[in-house]
Design an enzyme around this catalytic site. Structure first.
Site, short mmCIF file in Angstrom:
data_model
loop_
_atom_site.label_atom_id
_atom_site.label_comp_id
_atom_site.label_asym_id
_atom_site.label_seq_id
_atom_site.Cartn_x
_atom_site.Cartn_y
_atom_site.Cartn_z
N HIS A 33 9.20 -3.83 2.12
CA HIS A 33 7.61 -4.29 1.67
C HIS A 33 7.49 -5.32 2.79
O HIS A 33 6.23 -5.17 3.11
CB HIS A 33 7.91 -4.79 0.40
CG HIS A 33 8.27 -3.77 -0.76
ND1 HIS A 33 9.48 -4.11 -1.59
CD2 HIS A 33 7.69 -2.80 -1.44
CE1 HIS A 33 9.76 -3.11 -2.23
NE2 HIS A 33 8.64 -2.55 -2.44
N ASP A 147 8.89 6.90 1.45
CA ASP A 147 8.33 7.62 0.74
C ASP A 147 7.12 8.64 1.40
O ASP A 147 6.10 8.67 1.10
CB ASP A 147 7.47 6.82 -0.52
CG ASP A 147 8.78 5.97 -1.09
OD1 ASP A 147 9.40 6.38 -1.87
OD2 ASP A 147 8.60 4.54 -0.79
#
Ligand code: AMP
Length: 278
Positions: A33, A147
């Protein structure tokens, strides 16, 4: 760093900002992140991170209940990474009772792999992303290649809704043993965590052999290799073209090919992928 829970207050604060970068997350933040936040900080005037565990994208109730929440630590990481604004809404803020869910048609890319194994997942994810985009109105939005299929669906969403948003991909950030960083990694037992390195090991071995064999031989090899890590239960492992996620039976070297994997280790489900060749 400003923290907002209220979407109207956030929209008002952002309304006069010129280059807004946005990183949507579900919290339990790690360096994957942080890498996206840093990409945004480097390119944008204001960086917004949202922390919202989106119930609509969980097809497994226990996965939602057990999803890690570490808000205080998240705020420290975000501050250190140079994030300007954090949005931490309650569920009702994003899903007011009068707003109905959208049903999108993303075509073939949502029907394979994660779409096939997690029914409703991408529709739920796209609903929250559309609502968050509507509140933040970013110029750029950053999504991780970890992802990869989600990244493809989000690009499709932006096209479908004709939004003036540039989707920027971020490379997969890994632990020292190659395991892709994931909020769910902290739910692994120590034995599961040790064996989890087998996911990356398998992807890498396939990549290293990709000049020599046909795809089925490589996939058979992958399944054999995973047996060295008996706690890993493969859900799927398959090749697909990077541009349309179409499964392939022949390695066509004129197109960019990726390898995708989803496994369970105990109760924890993990995914990963690797570019086999461009
Ligand atoms: P999540 O909090 O899992 O919903 O992820 C929020 C964003 O971080 C998504 O765009 C993910 O693809 C991205 N992300 C998660 N893990 C990684 C990683 N290991 N490397 C790069 N990006 C990641």
């Amino acid at each position: 760093m400003r923290v907002f829970k209220d979407k109207l207050a956030l929209s008002a604060f952002l309304s006069d900002k010129s280059k807004v970068g946005f990183v949507p997350t579900m919290g339990a933040l790690h360096n994957g992140h942080v890498s996206l936040i840093k990409l945004s900080v480097n390119q944008c005037q204001v960086t917004v991170c949202s922390i919202f565990v989106n119930p609509a994208q969980f097809n497994d109730k226990n996965d939602l209940l057990n999803y890690p929440r570490t808000t205080e630590k998240d705020l420290t990481l975000l501050e250190e990474a140079g994030c300007d604004v954090v949005f931490i809404p309650e569920v009702e803020e994003i899903y007011p009772p009068n707003l109905s869910m959208q049903n999108y048609d993303f075509g073939a890319i949502e029907k394979v792999m994660e779409g096939e194994h997690r029914p409703g997942h991408f529709n739920g994810m796209a609903n929250v992303v559309q609502r968050l985009f509507d509140i933040v109105k970013p110029n750029l939005a950053f999504f991780g290649e970890k992802d990869f299929q989600q990244l493809c669906v989000v690009k499709q969403l932006v096209k479908l809704l004709d939004l003036p948003i540039t989707i920027v991909p971020g490379a997969i950030i890994r632990e020292d043993d190659g395991l892709a960083m994931s909020s769910r990694n902290m739910l692994l037992t120590s034995l599961e965590r040790t064996q989890a390195s087998g996911i990356y090991n398998t992807l890498l071995q396939i990549k290293n052999r990709s000049n020599t064999s046909n795809p089925q031989e490589l996939l058979d090899f992958a399944v054999e290799n995973l047996k060295k890590y008996p706690l890993i239960k493969p859900e799927y492992i398959q090749f697909a073209y990077a541009d349309n996620l179409e499964n392939l039976t022949v390695l066509d070297k004129s197109r960019s090919v990726m390898l995708f994997i989803a496994v369970k280790l105990g109760k924890v489900r993990l995914i990963d992928n690797m570019l086999i060749y461009e």
